[in-house]
Structures are given as C-alpha cells and as structure tokens.
Scaffold this active site. Sequence first.
Site, PDB file in Angstrom:
ATOM      1  N   HIS A 147       0.778  -1.339   0.135  1.00  6.12           N
ATOM      2  CA  HIS A 147      -0.160  -0.045  -0.092  1.00  6.12           C
ATOM      3  C   HIS A 147       0.836   1.325   0.066  1.00  6.12           C
ATOM      4  O   HIS A 147       0.324   2.210   0.332  1.00  6.12           O
ATOM      5  CB  HIS A 147      -0.839   0.057   1.215  1.00  6.12           C
ATOM      6  CG  HIS A 147      -1.646  -1.333   1.353  1.00  6.12           C
ATOM      7  ND1 HIS A 147      -2.787  -1.722   0.746  1.00  6.12           N
ATOM      8  CD2 HIS A 147      -1.589  -2.324   2.039  1.00  6.12           C
ATOM      9  CE1 HIS A 147      -3.386  -2.773   1.029  1.00  6.12           C
ATOM     10  NE2 HIS A 147      -2.338  -3.299   2.155  1.00  6.12           N
ATOM     11  N   SER A 167      16.558  19.706 -14.703  1.00  3.51           N
ATOM     12  CA  SER A 167      15.409  20.724 -14.839  1.00  3.51           C
ATOM     13  C   SER A 167      15.997  22.320 -15.534  1.00  3.51           C
ATOM     14  O   SER A 167      17.240  22.526 -15.062  1.00  3.51           O
ATOM     15  CB  SER A 167      14.870  20.964 -13.719  1.00  3.51           C
ATOM     16  OG  SER A 167      13.915  22.137 -13.478  1.00  3.51           O
TER      17      SER A 167
END
Length: 621
Positions: A177, A416
């Site tokens: 999970h 970036s």
Amino acid sequence: MSSKSRNTSARLTPSPYDTYVSPLATRNASERMLRLWSARHKFNTWRRIWLAVAEAQHEMGLPVTKEQVEELRAVVERKNSDGSVGITDDEIRLAEKYERELRHDVMAHVHALGDSCPKAKGIIHLGMTSQDVVCNADLLVVREAVRLAMSKLTLVACDLSTFADRWKSVPCLGFTHYQPAQPVTIGRRAAVWSHDLYLCERRRNETIHLRGFRGATGTQASFVAFQQGGRRKQSPLGACYSAIAEWERSAKGIDPGTTRYQYARTAERVVRDLNRSNSIHLLADDNASAFSLLQAAGWDKSHWYSTFNQYLSHLESVLPSVRSSLQKFMSGSSQDVVDISSNTWHELEERIFKSLRVEPSTFAITSQTYPRVIDTFILADLASTAAVLHKIATDIRLLCNRKELDEPFEDKQIGSSAMPYKRNPMRCERICGLTRFVMNLVGNAYDTAATQWLERTLDDSSNRRLSLPEAFLALDGALDLMHNVASGLIVHEATVRKNLMAELPFMATENILMACVKLGGDRQHYHEIIRVHAQAAGMRVKQEGLDNDLLDRLKADPHFQSTARGGKLTGELDWEGVMDPMKYVGRSVEQTERFIREVVEPLREQYKDELADLDDSGPRV
C-alpha cells in the site's frame, strides 16, 4: 516577399521539418525495428510471396514457365547500386503513382513489378487475392517483430537478474500500500521484476500461424478453378494420399480433411528420412509398424500422437497400401497420374512456404483475411509486457524519490531548466509514457475484430496500419530504455539502510512479541502494550519530526525486563539481535539465487544467439 510567395518557395524546397514525423521514428524505436516496419521491407515481402507462388505453380506443372520465374527472381532478389536489395525507390514511387490512379495498393505494386519484369507480368498474382499477399506478409513481419521484442525483453530480464545477484543480500524496506512493510532485499525486488518479464516471454512463446493461400473469401475457389482438369505425375505425397483416401472411404467417423493430409505428409517425410539414412528396407518388412517407421526416422511419438490419434487403431490396415505406393514411387515404376483437385493446395502451400523459408503453420480455416482476433492476442501480449515495464519504471521512480536508487545520469545531463539540482528519472518517465501508449492501443484490435462483417470489411486496414506497427515501435523504445536503466541502475546503500533502520523498530515488534511469549509473557497482554508504545512513537515521528524511539520506550518499560531486574519476563530480551535487518528478510537470498539459476540462466541460454545479435541501445535523445 508575400505570404503566398513564401509558401510556394517552401513547397519547391521541401524539408522534413515542414511535415509531421512520428516521435516513435525520431526519438524512440531502434533502427532495426523501424526497418521491419518500413515500406521497403513490406513491399519486398510482398514480392517474395509473389515469387514463391510463381515458383510453386511452375513446379506443380501449372502454366508458369521457368523463364518467367527466373525473370521475376532476378528483380525480386536484385542488389541495387544504393546498397538496398529488391524494390528500388523509383519502383516504390511508381507504385505510388499507380495507386493514385487505381486506388488499390496491391494492384499498384502488381503493375509496378510487372513493368520491371515484362515476361512475368502476366503470371504475377495468378489465382490470388490481395490478402493472400497482405495477410501473409503482415504475419511474417509480426513474427520477426515478436522475435526481436522477445529478445530485447530477455535482455532486460537478464540485466535485472545480474543486478539482483549483486544486491541479493542487501536488506531494504518493503512496501505494501506504499506503506512500510516487512523488509526484503534489493536483489529480490529486482528478481520479481525480472520474473514478471519472464512470464510475458512464456506467454508469447507460441507459433504465429500464417493465413495461407485461400483466395477471395477463403474457399480457395480460384485455385480449384485454375487447376481444374489438370494432370501431372503423382508425387510421394500423392501416393500416400491416394492410398489413405482409398482406405478411409471405408472408415467411419473420421473427418476427411486436414488430418488425412497431415498423415500423408508425415508418411512422406518418414520415407524421405529413411531413404537418406539407407533404411528404406524397412518398408519391405511386413511386420514393420508405423511406430517403427517413425522411430527409425527419429520422430518422437508424443510429437504427433495428439494429431493422429484417430488413426492409431487403423495404422496396420493402411500401412501395406501406403508402403506399396511408396515403393513404386521410390523405384520409379509408378507412372500413375492423378487429377489435380482442391486437395493439392496443401502441396502448393508447402512449396510456397519452403521457398519463403518459413514455418508452414496455417490456420485451419479463414475468410478473406486471417482472423482479426489474432491481432487482439498480439497487441494484448505486447500490452502485458508494457504493463510490466510500466510497473518496474514506476517502482524505480518511487525509489528515486526516496533517494535509494538512481537511473543512469550523464555528465552533462540537465534535470530541470529552472532547478539545477534536479536529477529527474527521465528514462523511466519516458518508459511509462510509451508503455501507456502501447496498453491503450489494444482496444483498436478488439474493435476491429468485433466489426469484421461476414467474410471481411476494409475498415480494418487503415487502423491496423497504425496500431500494429506503432505498438511494436513504442514497446521497442521502452525495452531499449529499460535495458539502459537496468544495466546502469545506481544503489545508494547508505540511504537504503538509513530508511530501513528508521522503520525497523516497527518491523521488529512481531519478533519482540514472540520473544516475550517465549519468556513467559501473555501474547494478548504484550500485543496491547506494544501497540500503545508503537502508536506513540509513530506520532512522535510524524508530528514532532523526531527519530523513532520505540525501542527505547520498550526497553524502559518493566514489562520487557527480566524478573531479576524487577520486570515480568523470565529472562532478558536480545535487543541487539532484534535490530539485525537480515533476520526479517526470510528466504529472500535463497529465492533470488534459485530464480536466477532455474529461470534466468535457461532463458539466457535459449536466447544466446539472439542476444549476441542485438545492437547496442540507449536513449536516442
């Protein structure tokens, strides 16, 4: 200069930058996969089929001359001055011109090919429909593309197993999970990735049948009409077929179609094998059974048993007549002739496939095209592989965020334009984008298969020209990227350990609980005590940003001390051993080693030639 003048100038000097070009071709797919789906490869495959058909028709005594076949062969197999083989750029352009006039791509290429070999022009495409060419050619290309994709899949599985072997004993935090869970090892996690790819390879490891040569609606009416009334010397296959057909007329409950042919074909192959090995004398042995003949030729009974089981109880009764016919043929004493009927299409197809050097495996029955549901199987299997690659790439991206892994990052690579520190997992991100595209293409195949009215509609063509090649091209790019990532994956071991140790006290609670019970504690009572301390420690980490102090809390609680120190237990807990991560990984190491030994190494051996033949691959941009 006016706008109109600028536009005219642009048209007179065209540039590839003035039109749309698929990023699959310019940024992602390999040159090898692009060549498989290129126009030249497709049209050369069409031409190989036309040559193979003409050659088979000539060999079977049909009105196709040796001169016509050789002229056709000279054009189809021609080596061109620019280094290409077969069809030239000028011939492709000529076919494009014909298609603009005829609105039919296959007939356009029939005319273009005929212009290059005028003597053979009249027999090109003889007795055929377009899908005798297109469907078989498409499936031949798909066979090649699947082989290449599965080779690259195997390469990635091997890359991941190499990584798994290196890191099999380094524990890391597990996640369910996406919440901290029982530890595994870095290597075992990679082995699971590799195993998922292996499952995809096993799923796709099956024969892709060809359509065969069945005519306009699959009935072979054109072949029957064309061959009607012809006569030729009987072949070994004909001898077998005639003997078995005579016997079978008295048999009941046996379907007189493909099975009879397959048995006859098997018998012919057996005789030829026996003749090569100077064992033809076995045919004269009245006690020789079909089993002894097959075994002498090296045939495995289990290989053909399921296909011919309806004959097993009758083999002895048919064998004498088969043996007699074959002996006559082998001795040259047989001058029998037979009518050429619809049954001879089996031999025609075999001759065609032999000329093409491909496995003669065809569908039992088709309409005008091969069953379009086959495309759903192909694209669904590619989508399954894409889903596995997407999962692996996503896992790596998540672990990059935790600073445990990094994909390869080049010296001058920029993460970036705004944030210089960024080290984005761009390869895995691109893998996810490409594989998502592949997964969504499969719906096209389901729609196409569902909407093929009666014997066929043409709305499949324009869609398949996109969905089939683009699925392979996109997956090819994703596999190359994953190879690059998996073979250069970087592990930050210190961070892996730090993250694991921060959560390990929680992971250790079950072992601590078991140890307390062994030292006289009540399981339910100690479960509640541990739960209260664990929740408090968790809130301290989350709300105050402090370290996990669960073990300190437990050590300070008298319930976890021995009676000698005023506690409740009959002895002291081994707190040092509790924090050994390897105590919590179970059989991770052994499972990884077994998987590599029993699954990956045999797979590597199976694909050793294909792996050696692969080109170097990596991000094209």
